[in-house]
Design a protein around this motif. Structure first.
Motif, PDB file in Angstrom:
ATOM      1  N   LEU A  60      -3.987   0.029  -2.621  1.00  0.00           N
ATOM      2  CA  LEU A  60      -4.101  -1.244  -1.916  1.00  0.00           C
ATOM      3  C   LEU A  60      -3.259  -1.114  -0.659  1.00  0.00           C
ATOM      4  CD1 LEU A  60      -4.919  -2.023  -4.886  1.00  0.00           C
ATOM      5  CD2 LEU A  60      -4.145  -4.308  -4.298  1.00  0.00           C
ATOM      6  N   ARG A  61      -3.941  -0.994   0.466  1.00  0.00           N
ATOM      7  CA  ARG A  61      -3.299  -0.780   1.771  1.00  0.00           C
ATOM      8  C   ARG A  61      -3.126  -2.123   2.460  1.00  0.00           C
ATOM      9  NH1 ARG A  61      -6.131  -0.074   6.308  1.00  0.00           N
ATOM     10  NH2 ARG A  61      -7.985   0.461   5.101  1.00  0.00           N
ATOM     11  N   PRO A  62      -1.901  -2.450   2.867  1.00  0.00           N
ATOM     12  CA  PRO A  62      -1.678  -3.772   3.479  1.00  0.00           C
ATOM     13  C   PRO A  62      -2.363  -3.918   4.835  1.00  0.00           C
ATOM     14  CG  PRO A  62       0.322  -2.458   3.582  1.00  0.00           C
ATOM     15  CD  PRO A  62      -0.678  -1.664   2.795  1.00  0.00           C
ATOM     16  N   LEU A  63      -3.101  -5.014   4.984  1.00  0.00           N
ATOM     17  CA  LEU A  63      -3.695  -5.395   6.261  1.00  0.00           C
ATOM     18  C   LEU A  63      -2.909  -6.554   6.883  1.00  0.00           C
ATOM     19  CD1 LEU A  63      -7.440  -5.366   5.158  1.00  0.00           C
ATOM     20  CD2 LEU A  63      -6.230  -3.607   6.485  1.00  0.00           C
ATOM     21  N   TRP A  64      -2.367  -7.416   6.008  1.00  0.00           N
ATOM     22  CA  TRP A  64      -1.547  -8.551   6.452  1.00  0.00           C
ATOM     23  C   TRP A  64      -0.474  -8.769   5.424  1.00  0.00           C
ATOM     24  CZ3 TRP A  64      -2.445 -11.715  10.787  1.00  0.00           C
ATOM     25  CH2 TRP A  64      -1.527 -12.757  10.933  1.00  0.00           C
ATOM     26  N   PRO A  65       0.765  -8.791   5.772  1.00  0.00           N
ATOM     27  CA  PRO A  65       1.254  -8.330   7.061  1.00  0.00           C
ATOM     28  C   PRO A  65       1.064  -6.822   7.183  1.00  0.00           C
ATOM     29  CG  PRO A  65       3.099  -8.800   5.590  1.00  0.00           C
ATOM     30  CD  PRO A  65       1.848  -9.207   4.864  1.00  0.00           C
ATOM     31  N   ALA A  66       0.877  -6.373   8.397  1.00  0.00           N
ATOM     32  CA  ALA A  66       0.593  -4.953   8.639  1.00  0.00           C
ATOM     33  C   ALA A  66       1.707  -4.055   8.125  1.00  0.00           C
ATOM     34  CB  ALA A  66       0.348  -4.705  10.124  1.00  0.00           C
ATOM     35  N   ALA A  67       2.923  -4.549   8.168  1.00  0.00           N
ATOM     36  CA  ALA A  67       4.069  -3.772   7.680  1.00  0.00           C
ATOM     37  C   ALA A  67       4.354  -4.065   6.208  1.00  0.00           C
ATOM     38  CB  ALA A  67       5.297  -4.077   8.529  1.00  0.00           C
ATOM     39  N   GLY A  68       3.384  -4.660   5.517  1.00  0.00           N
ATOM     40  CA  GLY A  68       3.568  -4.994   4.109  1.00  0.00           C
ATOM     41  C   GLY A  68       3.686  -3.766   3.240  1.00  0.00           C
ATOM     42  N   ARG A  69       3.942  -4.001   1.977  1.00  0.00           N
ATOM     43  CA  ARG A  69       4.165  -2.927   1.015  1.00  0.00           C
ATOM     44  C   ARG A  69       2.859  -2.550   0.319  1.00  0.00           C
ATOM     45  NH1 ARG A  69       7.515  -3.569  -4.400  1.00  0.00           N
ATOM     46  NH2 ARG A  69       7.427  -1.411  -5.065  1.00  0.00           N
ATOM     47  N   ALA A  70       2.493  -1.287   0.389  1.00  0.00           N
ATOM     48  CA  ALA A  70       1.300  -0.799  -0.311  1.00  0.00           C
ATOM     49  C   ALA A  70       1.567  -0.782  -1.810  1.00  0.00           C
ATOM     50  CB  ALA A  70       0.943   0.599   0.178  1.00  0.00           C
ATOM     51  N   THR A  71       0.491  -0.833  -2.578  1.00  0.00           N
ATOM     52  CA  THR A  71       0.596  -0.734  -4.026  1.00  0.00           C
ATOM     53  C   THR A  71      -0.658  -0.041  -4.540  1.00  0.00           C
ATOM     54  OG1 THR A  71       1.102  -1.973  -6.057  1.00  0.00           O
ATOM     55  CG2 THR A  71      -0.383  -3.039  -4.461  1.00  0.00           C
ATOM     56  N   ARG A  72      -0.774   0.127  -5.838  1.00  0.00           N
ATOM     57  CA  ARG A  72      -1.943   0.781  -6.446  1.00  0.00           C
ATOM     58  C   ARG A  72      -2.369   0.002  -7.676  1.00  0.00           C
ATOM     59  NH1 ARG A  72      -3.075   5.585  -4.396  1.00  0.00           N
ATOM     60  NH2 ARG A  72      -4.469   6.179  -6.081  1.00  0.00           N
ATOM     61  N   SER A  73      -3.645   0.070  -7.971  1.00  0.00           N
ATOM     62  CA  SER A  73      -4.121  -0.495  -9.233  1.00  0.00           C
ATOM     63  C   SER A  73      -3.858   0.527 -10.343  1.00  0.00           C
ATOM     64  CB  SER A  73      -5.607  -0.841  -9.151  1.00  0.00           C
ATOM     65  OG  SER A  73      -6.375   0.323  -8.908  1.00  0.00           O
ATOM     66  N   ASN A  74      -3.676   0.010 -11.546  1.00  0.00           N
ATOM     67  CA  ASN A  74      -3.441   0.893 -12.684  1.00  0.00           C
ATOM     68  C   ASN A  74      -4.781   1.261 -13.337  1.00  0.00           C
ATOM     69  OD1 ASN A  74      -4.209  -1.332 -14.258  1.00  0.00           O
ATOM     70  ND2 ASN A  74      -2.091  -1.913 -14.716  1.00  0.00           N
ATOM     71  N   VAL A  75      -4.741   1.923 -14.473  1.00  0.00           N
ATOM     72  CA  VAL A  75      -5.971   2.359 -15.137  1.00  0.00           C
ATOM     73  C   VAL A  75      -6.803   1.183 -15.650  1.00  0.00           C
ATOM     74  CG1 VAL A  75      -5.140   4.665 -15.724  1.00  0.00           C
ATOM     75  CG2 VAL A  75      -4.797   2.781 -17.329  1.00  0.00           C
ATOM     76  N   GLN A  76      -6.182   0.011 -15.804  1.00  0.00           N
ATOM     77  CA  GLN A  76      -6.908  -1.192 -16.221  1.00  0.00           C
ATOM     78  C   GLN A  76      -7.474  -1.975 -15.034  1.00  0.00           C
ATOM     79  OE1 GLN A  76      -3.599  -0.742 -17.452  1.00  0.00           O
ATOM     80  NE2 GLN A  76      -4.327   0.215 -19.323  1.00  0.00           N
ATOM     81  N   GLY A  77      -7.281  -1.479 -13.810  1.00  0.00           N
ATOM     82  CA  GLY A  77      -7.776  -2.177 -12.632  1.00  0.00           C
ATOM     83  C   GLY A  77      -6.940  -3.389 -12.255  1.00  0.00           C
ATOM     84  N   GLN A  78      -5.632  -3.291 -12.473  1.00  0.00           N
ATOM     85  CA  GLN A  78      -4.712  -4.373 -12.143  1.00  0.00           C
ATOM     86  C   GLN A  78      -3.623  -3.848 -11.219  1.00  0.00           C
ATOM     87  OE1 GLN A  78      -3.296  -5.443 -16.028  1.00  0.00           O
ATOM     88  NE2 GLN A  78      -5.016  -6.820 -16.404  1.00  0.00           N
ATOM     89  N   ALA A  79      -3.150  -4.720 -10.327  1.00  0.00           N
ATOM     90  CA  ALA A  79      -2.051  -4.353  -9.423  1.00  0.00           C
ATOM     91  C   ALA A  79      -1.067  -5.514  -9.359  1.00  0.00           C
ATOM     92  CB  ALA A  79      -2.571  -4.024  -8.032  1.00  0.00           C
ATOM     93  N   ARG A  80       0.200  -5.197  -9.327  1.00  0.00           N
ATOM     94  CA  ARG A  80       1.256  -6.205  -9.238  1.00  0.00           C
ATOM     95  C   ARG A  80       1.589  -6.419  -7.771  1.00  0.00           C
ATOM     96  NH1 ARG A  80       2.782 -10.198 -12.420  1.00  0.00           N
ATOM     97  NH2 ARG A  80       4.995 -10.556 -12.413  1.00  0.00           N
ATOM     98  N   VAL A  81       1.619  -7.688  -7.330  1.00  0.00           N
ATOM     99  CA  VAL A  81       1.908  -8.026  -5.941  1.00  0.00           C
ATOM    100  C   VAL A  81       3.036  -9.058  -5.918  1.00  0.00           C
ATOM    101  CG1 VAL A  81       0.992  -9.067  -3.833  1.00  0.00           C
ATOM    102  CG2 VAL A  81      -0.450  -7.551  -5.206  1.00  0.00           C
ATOM    103  N   LYS A  82       4.026  -8.815  -5.072  1.00  0.00           N
ATOM    104  CA  LYS A  82       5.146  -9.751  -4.883  1.00  0.00           C
ATOM    105  C   LYS A  82       5.024 -10.384  -3.505  1.00  0.00           C
ATOM    106  CE  LYS A  82       8.270  -7.052  -7.757  1.00  0.00           C
ATOM    107  NZ  LYS A  82       9.520  -6.299  -7.805  1.00  0.00           N
ATOM    108  N   LEU A  83       5.263 -11.698  -3.447  1.00  0.00           N
ATOM    109  CA  LEU A  83       5.183 -12.431  -2.187  1.00  0.00           C
ATOM    110  C   LEU A  83       6.408 -13.307  -1.985  1.00  0.00           C
ATOM    111  CD1 LEU A  83       1.505 -13.720  -2.368  1.00  0.00           C
ATOM    112  CD2 LEU A  83       2.372 -11.931  -0.879  1.00  0.00           C
TER     113      LEU A  83
END
Length: 161
Positions: free
Chosen positions: A124-147
């Motif tokens: 998961l590549r950040p588009l907004w904010p552009a300097a945001g933190r990238a993350t990845r989905s796990n094997v279950q297709g879930q990703a943790r996002v902090k705001l």
């Protein structure tokens, strides 16, 4: 899905610029033709009053419209996997293989959520904010996002490498 308007003890002021930005993100990043009626403060919140201000709502709208126009998934994509947890909503926009994830925190406190409905092991590549933190989905297709409080993030979902 409707955006929350208050917590048990605190109301979000309609004059708060963060709240205006969240309303704009909600309108511009969901399906359909974005529309927002004129505000009562149109005399002070107008183009002439904001030209040249790098932190203006005008520049924010222009940037968000440019993001929407750069992603076919945001312009005309399907709306999938909507989720609401407390003050946070998330959803996927998908068009012809392009997937964009939107996560919005309407709350006055930092929040974290799990975004579901993603392909497994995707960046998961950040588009907004552009300097945001990238993350990845796990094997279950879930990703943790902090705001942060009253903020949002938009991610491009890229194929695993």
């Amino acid at each position: 899905m409707h955006a929350p308007t208050h917590t048990a003890n605190t109301r979000v002021s309609p004059r708060d610029e963060n709240a205006y930005r969240l309303v704009a993100a909600t309108y511009l990043l969901q399906p359909g033709t974005p529309f927002r009626p004129l505000s009562a403060n149109v005399a002070t919140h107008n183009v002439e009053a904001q030209v040249g201000d790098p932190h203006s709502i005008l520049l924010f709208y222009k940037s968000l419209i440019a993001l929407r126009n750069s992603r076919p998934s945001l312009q005309k994509g399907r709306y999938e996997a909507p989720k609401s947890t407390g003050w946070v909503i998330s959803f996927n926009r998908i068009h012809e293989g392009e997937r964009t994830v939107v996560v919005i925190n309407y709350g006055l406190q930092p929040a974290a959520t799990t975004v579901a409905g993603l392909p497994a092991k995707q960046a998961l590549r950040p588009l907004w904010p552009a300097a945001g933190r990238a993350t990845r989905s796990n094997v279950q297709g879930q990703a943790r996002v902090k705001l942060g409080p009253q903020s949002f993030a938009v991610y491009a979902v890229d194929a695993a490498k």
